[in-house]
Structures are given as C-alpha cells and as structure tokens.
Write a protein that holds these residues in place. Structure first.
Motif, mmCIF file in Angstrom:
data_model
loop_
_atom_site.group_PDB
_atom_site.id
_atom_site.type_symbol
_atom_site.label_atom_id
_atom_site.label_comp_id
_atom_site.label_asym_id
_atom_site.label_seq_id
_atom_site.Cartn_x
_atom_site.Cartn_y
_atom_site.Cartn_z
ATOM 1 N N THR A 10 4.311 0.128 -12.693
ATOM 2 C CA THR A 10 3.744 0.559 -11.415
ATOM 3 C C THR A 10 3.149 1.941 -11.593
ATOM 4 O O THR A 10 3.758 2.937 -11.199
ATOM 5 N N PRO A 11 1.959 2.030 -12.212
ATOM 6 C CA PRO A 11 1.392 3.344 -12.491
ATOM 7 C C PRO A 11 0.871 4.027 -11.233
ATOM 8 O O PRO A 11 0.473 3.354 -10.286
ATOM 9 N N SER A 15 0.848 -1.189 0.000
ATOM 10 C CA SER A 15 0.000 0.000 0.000
ATOM 11 C C SER A 15 0.888 1.245 0.000
ATOM 12 O O SER A 15 1.837 1.294 0.774
ATOM 13 N N PRO A 16 0.600 2.249 -0.817
ATOM 14 C CA PRO A 16 -0.504 2.403 -1.765
ATOM 15 C C PRO A 16 -0.105 2.135 -3.216
ATOM 16 O O PRO A 16 -0.816 2.579 -4.107
ATOM 17 N N GLY A 17 0.983 1.432 -3.470
ATOM 18 C CA GLY A 17 1.478 1.252 -4.849
ATOM 19 C C GLY A 17 0.681 0.228 -5.647
ATOM 20 O O GLY A 17 0.050 -0.661 -5.083
ATOM 21 N N THR A 18 0.753 0.363 -6.972
ATOM 22 C CA THR A 18 0.081 -0.559 -7.892
ATOM 23 C C THR A 18 1.138 -1.369 -8.630
ATOM 24 O O THR A 18 2.149 -0.795 -9.057
ATOM 25 N N VAL A 19 0.917 -2.665 -8.794
ATOM 26 C CA VAL A 19 1.806 -3.484 -9.626
ATOM 27 C C VAL A 19 0.946 -4.179 -10.660
ATOM 28 O O VAL A 19 -0.042 -4.836 -10.313
ATOM 29 N N VAL A 20 1.292 -4.023 -11.921
ATOM 30 C CA VAL A 20 0.496 -4.646 -12.969
ATOM 31 C C VAL A 20 1.420 -5.186 -14.065
ATOM 32 O O VAL A 20 2.454 -4.588 -14.371
ATOM 33 N N GLY A 70 -2.798 -5.468 -9.385
ATOM 34 C CA GLY A 70 -3.714 -4.852 -8.434
ATOM 35 C C GLY A 70 -3.011 -3.942 -7.456
ATOM 36 O O GLY A 70 -1.797 -3.728 -7.519
ATOM 37 N N ARG A 71 -3.823 -3.392 -6.549
ATOM 38 C CA ARG A 71 -3.275 -2.544 -5.495
ATOM 39 C C ARG A 71 -4.209 -2.594 -4.305
ATOM 40 O O ARG A 71 -5.369 -3.005 -4.427
ATOM 41 N N LEU A 72 -3.682 -2.157 -3.180
ATOM 42 C CA LEU A 72 -4.451 -2.096 -1.951
ATOM 43 C C LEU A 72 -4.060 -0.775 -1.319
ATOM 44 O O LEU A 72 -2.875 -0.460 -1.247
ATOM 45 N N GLN A 73 -5.057 0.008 -0.902
ATOM 46 C CA GLN A 73 -4.699 1.276 -0.266
ATOM 47 C C GLN A 73 -5.368 1.376 1.091
ATOM 48 O O GLN A 73 -6.575 1.211 1.205
ATOM 49 N N ILE A 74 -4.566 1.616 2.106
ATOM 50 C CA ILE A 74 -5.094 1.852 3.443
ATOM 51 C C ILE A 74 -5.078 3.366 3.640
ATOM 52 O O ILE A 74 -4.045 4.002 3.421
ATOM 53 N N ASP A 75 -6.213 3.920 4.021
ATOM 54 C CA ASP A 75 -6.277 5.378 4.186
ATOM 55 C C ASP A 75 -5.318 5.836 5.264
ATOM 56 O O ASP A 75 -5.088 5.144 6.254
#
Lengths: 199, 187
Positions: free
Chosen positions: A166-167, A83-88, A115-120
């Motif tokens: 990693t957009p 979190s909060p990065g995206t890997v595709v 996918g990605r996962l973001q914790i506020d």
C-alpha cells in the motif's frame, strides 16, 4: 539378430528400429500450483507483504540438452481500496541453473495489479476524509520467462513471489468504516522443455 | 516424421460477442447477460495418444460505470471426452473475472454523488491441459462469457445521469495437440 544402430541425440534404438526419446517432444516437465495465504482484508503495508511464495525444481536426467521456458499463469486478482489509499499486488520471479541450484530471493517487480481512488477533501485530517471506495477485478493471465539451455545433469530452481503493498498516502477515516482488500488467489508455474535444434 | 509427430494447432475458433446496449443494464441476477457461447470439438486423428492444450485468448475489454454501480465479466469453460460437457454457467464456479466499481456515497437527499469510471483492460491468455486423449476420442469444450452487475443497482447513478457500457469483443479458443512417443521402440 538384434542389432542396435547408431543414433543421434534425442533418439532411441533397439532391435525393432529407431524412435524419438521423450526429451525430443516439447512437453511440461514440472508444474506447481501455488495458493495465496493472505487473501482478504488488509491493513497499511508500506513494505510488501507476501501473499504467494513458492518454487519449482527440475533436474535434466535425460542424456541431451534441453531448452527450458517457464510459463507463469496468474489467477484473477481483486483489490478494494478506500480513498485515498492505494492497494497493489506485485509479483516477481528468479531462477538459477546449476548442479545444485539455489535461486536468489525474487525481489524485482515483474507485474502488478491494483489501483486507488481519491476524493478531494479540505484537509488531510481523519475526520475530513470523504467516502470513496474503489473495486477492481482483473482476469487471469499468462507470461513466459525464457530460461535457456540446461545440460544433462543440471537442474533448474525457479522461485515465485506475489506480495501486496500500500504505497503512498494512507489515511484511516474516523467518520465511517473503511475497507481495504487484496486477493491474489493463485499462481500456476509450468516448466516447458524443448529439444535444442541443430546449431 | 508424420504431421502428427510435432505439436500442431488443430482448432482455432473465435467466439464473437453479442453486443450490449445501455438498455441491457442492469443485469443484477446471475449469471447475467450472455456475451459469448461457443462449442469447439476435435477428434484425435493420429494413431497415438496425445495431450491437448486448450488456449483461451481473451480480447481487450472496456467498460464504463457510474457511481455506485458495478460491472463484472465472468467466463468459464468445461470439457469432456466423448460426451457433452456441463453447461458453463458462471453463477458458482467460473474461470475468471474482470470488472470494477467506484462507490462515492450519496448526498443528503440520498442521490449518488456524481462520478463515472472508464476502464480498459488488456488481452490475456489462459491455458488448460487435457492429458491422454486416445486415438479416435473426441474432446469437446464449451465456453461462455457473461456480463452482470453485482447488486445493489442504483437507477439514479452519477447524480441521476447514469452511463454504462461493457465490451469484450471476442475470445479465441485454440487447441494444440502435443504428441508423445511412438510405440515401435518404446512400446
């Protein structure tokens, strides 16, 4: 007396009779097994970084027209994203048919997995990032790319590329160890040739 | 042309899945819970050698997991001609995998933070070729699919409100016999 009778496309004839040529049967004419060269831990890559890159060529040295279809068999993919990065993982392919073909760089995205996962979090500061990690495995899968007619003497050049990207948002946390991974494993290309039916 | 002179579907078997209940979790020891177990065989009934395409069509899958636990499906098939294939256990070598987890860490009293993950994955096809099956030879295939929970496993996942499920309804196993040339002219 040996007598060769008149035959049609995709047929053979000799003094014993007539039969079908090899090019009459739907079959695999070329195959390539491409392995990923960059599986494992990754870092930020706003631009795609190549994981699998390869090609396949086939020349129609039969006397008749062949219909070609490419089967793209993608291996199981895995990503791990902090979190909060995206890997595709994206992939793309391109082809050309000519006497001496040279396919263009495969740049258009065809398929993707990730996918990605973001914790506020209260702010975007490195020390304010909360711990969250996303794990994702996908099954291997297959898709078809119709190529079309290849005349005798012509060749196919087919190119394949898979890349990790990693957009978007990317924060490296300072309070714990982050981890990002991408595994594309492999892709198998198979060229199928079929006879062309009556028009 | 005789029937065996064209590509044909010679086997089409659906391996149905055993159902997984909440009580089936965890499955932290490999290979895990056996979902599908199917043997399929075919004797080459044509007078010519042929190549056989084994086509596995996996159903859509869905699963739910709770922070921090992981759920993973693994499948594998083995084949042999005129003998029994080895047992397709997925502990070491396997064909494919699907699954996921989210890890959100713990609070100050070491309880996993609240968080659940719902996942849906589409169906897909995986092909394998077996070349040169001679007339009268029998091709045997053995398919298995397992679901397991890669350790560690937390009993108080999602802040003591665990929810886990895993569903992969079926895998369809097809054999296609692809003929080659006859031997009269080319023999």
């Amino acid at each position: 007396m040996s007598l060769k009778i008149c035959t049609f496309e995709y047929m053979l004839s000799d003094h014993r009779g007539v039969g079908m040529r090899k090019n009459f049967f739907p079959r695999i004419v070329a195959e390539a097994f491409l392995e990923s060269t960059r599986d494992g831990e990754i870092s930020r890559s706003p631009d795609p970084v190549t994981m699998i890159d390869g090609d396949l060529t086939w020349n129609n040295n039969t006397p008749d027209v062949q219909m070609l279809a490419m089967q793209i068999h993608r291996g199981p993919r895995t990503v791990v994203a902090q979190s909060p990065g995206t890997v595709v993982i994206h992939d793309a392919f391109s082809h050309q048919i000519a006497i001496s073909p040279q396919a263009d760089f495969p740049s258009i995205m065809q398929d993707s997995s990730g996918g990605r996962l973001q914790i506020d979090r209260p702010s975007v500061a490195r020390d304010a990032v909360l711990y969250g990690r996303f794990f994702f495995d996908t099954d291997d899968s297959t898709c078809w790319a119709p190529i079309g007619e290849i005349k005798p003497g012509f060749s196919l050049h087919f190119r394949y590329l898979a890349a990790v990207q990693t957009p978007g948002t990317w924060t490296i946390p300072s309070e714990f160890e982050p981890r990002w991974e991408a595994h594309a494993r492999w892709t198998r290309l198979r060229a199928w040739a079929f006879p062309l039916g009556s028009l | 042309m005789r029937p065996w002179a064209v590509p044909r579907l010679v086997r089409d078997v659906k391996a149905n899945s055993a159902s997984v209940s909440a009580a089936s979790f965890p499955q932290a020891v490999m290979p895990g819970f056996l979902l599908m177990d199917q043997k399929v065989g075919w004797i080459n009934d044509s007078p010519l050698e042929c190549d056989v395409l084994i086509r596995m069509i996996r159903s859509p899958k869905e699963w739910i997991t709770s922070n921090p636990n992981a759920i993973q499906f693994r499948d594998r098939w083995t084949h042999a001609i005129d003998s029994d294939p080895v047992v397709p256990v997925t502990t070491g070598i396997y064909n494919s995998q699907a699954g996921s987890a989210i890890d959100l860490g713990t609070n100050t009293v070491a309880e996993p933070m609240p968080g659940r993950q719902w996942m849906w994955a589409g169906s897909g096809i995986s092909d394998e070729w077996v070349y040169s099956v001679t007339p009268g030879a029998k091709l045997n295939v053995w398919y298995r699919c397992y679901v397991w929970t890669p350790p560690p496993w937390s009993d108080n996942a999602n802040k003591n409100s665990p929810l886990h499920s895993a569903k992969a309804s079926y895998t369809r196993i097809q054999f296609m016999a692809m003929p080659g040339q006859g031997t009269l002219v080319t023999g």
